[in-house]
Scaffold this active site. Sequence first.
Site, PDB file in Angstrom:
ATOM      1  N   GLY A 111      30.042  -1.376  -6.315  1.00  0.00           N
ATOM      2  CA  GLY A 111      30.402  -1.896  -7.141  1.00  0.00           C
ATOM      3  C   GLY A 111      28.693  -0.988  -7.417  1.00  0.00           C
ATOM      4  O   GLY A 111      27.960  -0.781  -6.947  1.00  0.00           O
ATOM      5  N   ASP A 171      34.603 -12.840 -17.426  1.00  0.00           N
ATOM      6  CA  ASP A 171      35.333 -11.099 -16.965  1.00  0.00           C
ATOM      7  C   ASP A 171      36.629 -11.128 -17.069  1.00  0.00           C
ATOM      8  O   ASP A 171      37.058 -11.447 -15.561  1.00  0.00           O
ATOM      9  CB  ASP A 171      34.574 -10.534 -15.934  1.00  0.00           C
ATOM     10  CG  ASP A 171      35.039  -9.042 -15.749  1.00  0.00           C
ATOM     11  OD1 ASP A 171      36.154  -8.672 -17.037  1.00  0.00           O
ATOM     12  OD2 ASP A 171      35.033  -8.410 -14.805  1.00  0.00           O
TER      13      ASP A 171
END
EC number: 2.7.10.1
Length: 886
Positions: A614, A732
Amino acid sequence: MAFWCLSILLIVGFLSKSEAQLSDEAALVAINRELGVPGWSNNGTDYCTWVRLKCGANNSFVEMLNLSGLQLRGNVTLISDLRSLKHLDLSSNNFNGPIPASFGNLSELEFLDLSLNRFVGGIPVEFSKLRGLRALNISNNLLVGEIPDELMVLERLGEFQVSGNGLNGSIPHWVGNLSNLRVFTAYENDLGGEIPSGLGSVSELELLNLHSNQLEGKIPKGVFEKGKLKVLVLTQNRFTGELPEAVGICSGLSSIRIGNNELVGVIPRTIGNISGLTYFEADNNNLSGEIIAEFSKCSNLTLLNLAANGFAGTIPTELGQLMNLQELILSGNSLFGEIPESFLGCGNLNKLDLSNNRLNGTIPKELCSMPRLQYLLLDQNSIRGDIPHEIGNCVKLLQLQLGRNYLTGTIPPEIGRMRNLQIALNLSFNHLHGSLPPELGKLDKLVSLDVSNNLLTGSIPQLLKGMMSLIEVNFSNNLLNGPVPVFVPFQKSPNSSFSGNKELCGAPLSFSCGYSDDLEHMRYNHRVSYRIVLAVIGSGVAVFVSVTVVVILFMMREKQEKAAAKNVDVEENIEDEQPAIIAGNVFLENLKQGIDLDAVVKATMKESNKLSTGTFSSVYKAVMPSGMIVSVKKLKSMDRAITHHQNKMIRELERLSKLCHDHLVRPIGFVIYDDVALLLHQHLPNGNLTQLIHESTKKPEYQPDWPMRLSIAVGVAEGLAFLHHVAIIHLDVSSSNVLLDSGYKPVLGEIEISKLLDPSRGTASISSVAGSFGYIPPEYAYTMQVTAPGNVYSYGVVLLEILTSRAPVEEEFGEGVDLVKWVHGASARGETPEQILDAKLSTVSFAWRKEMLAALKIALLCTDITPAKRPKMKKVVEMLQEVEQS
Ligand SMILES: *[C@@H]1O[C@H](CO)[C@@H](O)[C@H](O)[C@H]1NC(C)=O
Ligand SMILES: *[C@@H]1O[C@H](CO)[C@@H](O)[C@H](O)[C@H]1NC(C)=O
Ligand SMILES: *[C@@H]1O[C@H](CO)[C@@H](O)[C@H](O)[C@H]1NC(C)=O
Ligand SMILES: *[C@@H]1O[C@H](CO)[C@@H](O)[C@H](O)[C@H]1NC(C)=O
Ligand SMILES: *[C@@H]1O[C@H](CO)[C@@H](O)[C@H](O)[C@H]1NC(C)=O
Ligand SMILES: *[C@@H]1O[C@H](CO)[C@@H](O)[C@H](O)[C@H]1NC(C)=O
Ligand SMILES: *[C@@H]1O[C@H](CO)[C@@H](O)[C@H](O)[C@H]1NC(C)=O
Ligand SMILES: *[C@@H]1O[C@H](CO)[C@@H](O)[C@H](O)[C@H]1NC(C)=O
Ligand SMILES: *[C@@H]1O[C@H](CO)[C@@H](O)[C@H](O)[C@H]1NC(C)=O
């Protein structure tokens, strides 16, 4: 044996001593039985040779006991039987319950450290019996109530640390009379009132840290009187008045942090006398006057933050003499004039934030001769002229903000050379003309691009499809024409991102471009776009918001003096040699044997071990020499986070590691080296729920059936309900954060990010919007608060994915319509449940269909637009279990 000792000693006539000796031995045996100190054994050896303790030079009394950092728990009361103790360190363990009053019997004690435990209750008044105490540290516990006045008699105290508790009341006046006091920290408590006026004028105070309380009144000038102060931290209180001129007496001051108060007046010119100053932070006050040139005399200054005050005038060119300056933050003032060219000499400058002022000069051509510049924030000024072509030389830049100025000319194609640009490129609200350079497409890490409200012409170049990390775009209010290129981040955007360009056509705009364009759309394979969405989500870019919140928050935090001294780029070092581990631990006793932290670090150096990448974290698979496999998440660029929040972070992780729940990923350990933090988790071999639902559609034999899906839905709900039960909000919740173990049992991940940002304890800046695209509840946009009902919404989206096999965002839903809106709008469109539910499942049996319809009802409740109408997670679990049992 004992008898012999006793009789010999009796003969020599040391009766009282022998008793004490025996009782020290007996006490140690009892302490060991209670706490299980590693390395202690009672097989006849002289206890004075045991590790972690020392006896006196001429006797056998235990004078020093250091059990720091052994993860011990149990009753520490027995330690008060070691009556000769002078030095007791129990820090960094898991001790809980009240601090034993009997510690007051340790009348010889000079040093007592109980920090970093979970002691509760008040500070025992019995401490007043410890008349010889020179250092008392009870910081980072769960202590409450006031600092007792009985401690007034501890006149020898030189170091007094009570930070990180829930203490209230005010700082007692007698603290100002402690004539030996050098160190006083009480930050992160609920203390009110004023700083005692005597503080610092009696003693030679070196360190005063009181940040994050509710303290008020003026900063007493006595604090500086003796001239010995090195560190002053008063951030985040309600201090008023001016920064006293006396501050200049303290020539050895290295750090002054007085931000987030209500201070007024000018910054005294005596600041120039503080030659060793490295850190000056006074943002978010009501300070005024000019930015004094005297700062330039502080040649070691690394950070100067005067943001959000009332400073006026020009930026002094003398600041360019600050060769060590790394961050200059002057945003939110009323500064005008030029950006001084003298800055170009600041070879270490990493962040230049002059945004939101009245600067009316031009952008200096040579700006990018600053080789380390990563943040260039010049937005909301009156800057004129062109964006110089030389901007392309800023190759380290992560963020470029030039919006809301009077810039003219074209966008230089050299911008495409800034390959590190990640956070944002914003050129909006200027007078830029000409076409969009196709070179922008080379910015493959960029997440947010805004060129809106200019005079740009021509079409949007197809090459912009190279911007693989894009999440947010804005091309609106220009003179662009032609079709919007077919590119997921474009079509996923609201049409307002493209509106205000008369001749632009194609999705997401409602004007079609005619036949040829439609054809392109028809040929446009769903799967391809799908894969891009997955790539984006999978690569963690979608998690960007939450992760960046963490990283940026930390990046905004203080600059480390250490980092200033260390001129080597850490990143460049990594390949050459195994870096030194700064801290590391495995929390679970039974896994300690199997995990080798050096091997963990080594595994993350190998690209082939990388499972996913990421923007700010990567996940590696690490095979231990013992054969055990762990998953390692590598978080980067967190040096300040680590150095300043290391203890807190480690404590949070440890606490989370004890959150034992079948459906939550448990941190099993961590390693910190350089600016890198590695978080260890159990290795879950079956990927995540996104992959299970969406990728397995290619292979029907792996298609998860309904009972399996329902059991995953129940598991995730149970995990989340448990988190809410212990007052943790997840930041999240998304199907890519639902991992699957070898038996396809779901385990919710990314817990540590949630906890790190627990908004209930945080400041305003922490309560930022977070989540993954498509899972973010609508109210987050205006409340800016992460909440439990928000989690319920995101869970509802996951449940809808499970039921429909659809992604949270698909272009098939239509413009501005996500999965939630698509499902909620089904009856209005006259669609039957079969058209929503995955028909491959709902048509298998009547029983499955009935269960799926019941679960759909729950998902609709969870995704209700009104947060208050959504059920609690606990209720969701109950409802789903009912479905499962029916
Ligand atoms: C027992 O004592 C001996 C010294 O006599 C020491 O070396 C040894 O480590 C002790 N045994 C254990 C199991 O601690
Ligand atoms: C211990 O011994 C040292 C030297 O052997 C001596 O100077 C000191 O006074 C003694 N201390 C006590 C408390 O007897
Ligand atoms: C206690 O031991 C720990 C670890 O061995 C060490 O870091 C610490 O400095 C010691 N504390 C004191 C007060 O000596
Ligand atoms: C710890 O032990 C003492 C006796 O040694 C006892 O009085 C006390 O209640 C115990 N404390 C806790 C919290 O169990
Ligand atoms: C030790 O302290 C406790 C609590 O303050 C007290 O009750 C007890 O009498 C003391 N013991 C001795 C031997 O002084
Ligand atoms: C607690 O405070 C003492 C005295 O100021 C200090 O020496 C010690 O390092 C502190 N303990 C921790 C764990 O920081
Ligand atoms: C301080 O905290 C204690 C315990 O939490 C509470 O009982 C007390 O009322 C508080 N005092 C003040 C002045 O807020
Ligand atoms: C600046 O920092 C360096 C390195 O830490 C130090 O040697 C020097 O004395 C400092 N300069 C001043 C003026 O304090
Ligand atoms: C910039 O603004 C200042 C203050 O308003 C003004 O005096 C000066 O003339 C302006 N400079 C330019 C180049 O416009």
